[in-house]
Structure formats: C-alpha cells, structure tokens
Design a protein around this motif. Structure first.
Motif, PDB file in Angstrom:
ATOM      1  N   PRO A 185      -5.916  -9.464   5.126  1.00 24.93           N
ATOM      2  CA  PRO A 185      -5.535  -8.068   4.828  1.00 24.93           C
ATOM      3  C   PRO A 185      -6.313  -7.053   5.648  1.00 24.93           C
ATOM      4  N   LEU A 186      -7.537  -7.403   6.030  1.00 21.63           N
ATOM      5  CA  LEU A 186      -8.336  -6.475   6.820  1.00 21.63           C
ATOM      6  C   LEU A 186      -7.793  -6.338   8.234  1.00 21.63           C
ATOM      7  N   ILE A 187      -7.367  -7.443   8.859  1.00 17.76           N
ATOM      8  CA  ILE A 187      -6.825  -7.324  10.214  1.00 17.76           C
ATOM      9  C   ILE A 187      -5.451  -6.658  10.172  1.00 17.76           C
ATOM     10  N   ILE A 188      -4.708  -6.832   9.075  1.00 24.11           N
ATOM     11  CA  ILE A 188      -3.461  -6.081   8.915  1.00 24.11           C
ATOM     12  C   ILE A 188      -3.767  -4.591   8.856  1.00 24.11           C
ATOM     13  N   GLN A 189      -4.823  -4.231   8.133  1.00 27.73           N
ATOM     14  CA  GLN A 189      -5.218  -2.825   8.053  1.00 27.73           C
ATOM     15  C   GLN A 189      -5.600  -2.276   9.426  1.00 27.73           C
ATOM     16  N   ILE A 190      -6.290  -3.094  10.224  1.00 32.84           N
ATOM     17  CA  ILE A 190      -6.655  -2.681  11.585  1.00 32.84           C
ATOM     18  C   ILE A 190      -5.395  -2.377  12.396  1.00 32.84           C
ATOM     19  N   HIS A 232      -4.288   1.223   2.127  1.00 31.70           N
ATOM     20  CA  HIS A 232      -5.516   0.594   1.663  1.00 31.70           C
ATOM     21  C   HIS A 232      -5.281  -0.877   1.335  1.00 31.70           C
ATOM     22  N   ILE A 233      -6.358  -1.631   1.253  1.00 30.42           N
ATOM     23  CA  ILE A 233      -6.274  -3.074   1.056  1.00 30.42           C
ATOM     24  C   ILE A 233      -5.451  -3.464  -0.183  1.00 30.42           C
ATOM     25  N   ASN A 238      -0.403  -5.920  -2.391  1.00 31.04           N
ATOM     26  CA  ASN A 238       0.827  -5.782  -3.180  1.00 31.04           C
ATOM     27  C   ASN A 238       2.063  -5.949  -2.310  1.00 31.04           C
ATOM     28  N   ARG A 239       2.019  -5.357  -1.111  1.00 24.30           N
ATOM     29  CA  ARG A 239       3.206  -5.305  -0.272  1.00 24.30           C
ATOM     30  C   ARG A 239       3.481  -6.630   0.431  1.00 24.30           C
ATOM     31  N   PHE A 240       2.416  -7.270   0.921  1.00 23.57           N
ATOM     32  CA  PHE A 240       2.624  -8.456   1.745  1.00 23.57           C
ATOM     33  C   PHE A 240       2.253  -9.766   1.059  1.00 23.57           C
ATOM     34  N   TYR A 241       1.391  -9.695   0.046  1.00 23.59           N
ATOM     35  CA  TYR A 241       0.958 -10.922  -0.618  1.00 23.59           C
ATOM     36  C   TYR A 241       1.442 -11.032  -2.059  1.00 23.59           C
ATOM     37  N   GLN A 245      -5.162  -7.340  -6.386  1.00 26.02           N
ATOM     38  CA  GLN A 245      -6.568  -7.701  -6.539  1.00 26.02           C
ATOM     39  C   GLN A 245      -7.385  -6.454  -6.281  1.00 26.02           C
ATOM     40  N   VAL A 246      -8.158  -6.023  -7.238  1.00 23.88           N
ATOM     41  CA  VAL A 246      -8.965  -4.824  -7.079  1.00 23.88           C
ATOM     42  C   VAL A 246     -10.403  -5.120  -7.443  1.00 23.88           C
TER      43      VAL A 246
END
Length: 246
Positions: A185-190, A232-233, A238-241, A245-246
């Motif tokens: 998710p972090l590299i998706i955010q990048i 945001h992560i 929610n969208r891709f996975y 998780q918070v």
C-alpha cells in the motif's frame, strides 16, 4: 501523511506482485497514458519562445521521473521509486517558477553552451525550493499564478519531502524498508502522489499553450481515474485490498 499508521500490519513486498497491486498499476498507467494523449498534441518545441520552451523541457523531465517511479515500482525497486518522487516534484516546481516568476536573464542562461562555468552560473540563479514557493506565493497573491496550484505544491512538500529525502540520502526510511520489507500500500501511495504531480504538470502545459480544452480534459480525467490520485493508506486498503485496517 503516513507516520501515524502502523504499516507493519500491511502486505510486504515479496517475490510476486499481488492482484491488488496489478489492478492499481493497470489503472495508473491508463491514467498516465490518457494524460500523455493530451500532451502529445503540443506542437514542436521550436514554435515556442525560450521561457515557454524551458518550461516544457522541465515539465518533460518531471514526467520522465513520474514514469520511472512506475517502472521501478513494477520491478519492486521501491527505494529507488520513492527517491524519484522528490526529483519529480523539484522538476515540476522549477518549471512553474521558470514560467511564472523567473527573470528573463535566468531563463536565457539555460540556453548557453553546456560548460562547467555556464552550468554553475545558471544553477546559482535557481533559488531553493522554499524560496521558489515564496516567489510563487507572492505571484499568486498578485493574480499571476493560480493559487490552487501553489497550495497543492506546498502541501505536497510538507507531507512528503522529509520521507522522500530520507530515501534519496539513504536514511532510516530507506534502511528500514529494505530491512523489513516495503508494504505494497505504501508504494501504491507513492505512485498516486506521482500521478498527482503529473496532473499538475499537464495543467501547467495547458496553461503554457493557453488551452482551456486541455484543462477541462485533465480535470475530467482526474474524476474518471480518482483511484489513481493521492489517498491515505486506509483508503488504499479499502479500495484495492477490500480490508479496513487502522
């Protein structure tokens, strides 16, 4: 933007790209290609004056960095991809400064033959990012620069630059992500952040060529490809996975 979230609970990089990542990557490339189809309509650079041409060249450098972010992420070179986000930002904000703020003699220095002396003199005339932002802020107050564009660039700097600098200079972020794994998710955010810069880049190009039609199309594309733009992560999860998780 991400420091308050425990990324250790999210999927790490492994030997295979997940279906969620592949889905995002495909959408993201579609978004970039749609933007590219607009910028490809721009005529040969020789038809522009030096200020406009310099802006187009710097914008193209920014776009190249953005594409490289994606290509590196696909090959799981996530540290390098994250580092390039800073270069993409700096190329774009310099393009904005050159177009709207820089004095004519600064622009003309870039067109001198490439020698060590000329390069040094040209680079000395380019201020730091903080000064560039101040210059753009002042120009925005005078109505020369779109206020929203400056606001978004300032927000981007405040939210991402410290982390990006850590990757560039092989700081703790780079070390820890290489040691512990780079959460997908972090590299998706990048990549989403990179796409946000690319959208601003194309808006600048539309301004250079004075095309209201291109601006409208870029805005429409952002609505169409909303998932490809910064979030945001937890939203990414929610969208891709399909997991919260918070």
């Amino acid at each position: 933007m991400i420091s308050c979230i425990d990324l250790n609970k999210y999927p790490k990089r492994d030997n295979a790209l997940s279906a969620a990542f592949k889905n995002f990557y495909s959408q993201s490339i579609d978004f970039r290609n749609s933007l590219l189809s607009e910028t490809n309509k721009i005529s040969d650079i020789d038809s522009f004056n030096n200020r406009e041409a310099a802006t187009l060249i710097l914008a193209d450098i920014s776009s190249e960095h953005g594409l490289s972010v994606h290509l590196l992420a696909k090959e799981r070179c996530n540290i390098s991809a994250s580092s390039l986000l800073r270069l993409q930002f700096e190329s774009l904000i310099r393009a904005q400064w050159i177009y709207w703020v820089a004095k004519d003699d600064v622009v003309e220095r870039f067109y001198k033959p490439l020698t060590q002396q000329n390069a040094s003199q040209a680079e000395k005339r380019i201020p730091t990012i903080n000064v560039i932002l101040e210059d753009l802020d002042n120009a925005a107050r005078e109505g020369v620069v779109p206020q929203r564009a400056v606001q978004l660039m300032r927000e981007f700097k405040e939210l991402t630059m410290k982390t990006a600098n850590s990757y560039v200079h092989t700081g703790m972020h780079a070390f820890s992500r290489k040691k512990d794994g780079f959460p997908e998710p972090l590299i998706i955010q990048i990549m989403q952040n990179s796409n946000g810069l690319e959208a601003l880049n194309v808006m600048l190009l539309a301004t250079v060529i004075n095309s209201a039609d291109m601006i409208q199309k870029v805005v429409a594309l952002q609505y169409l490809y909303m998932d490809s733009l910064p979030m945001h992560i937890p939203e990414i999860m929610n969208r891709f996975y399909s997991t919260r998780q918070v």
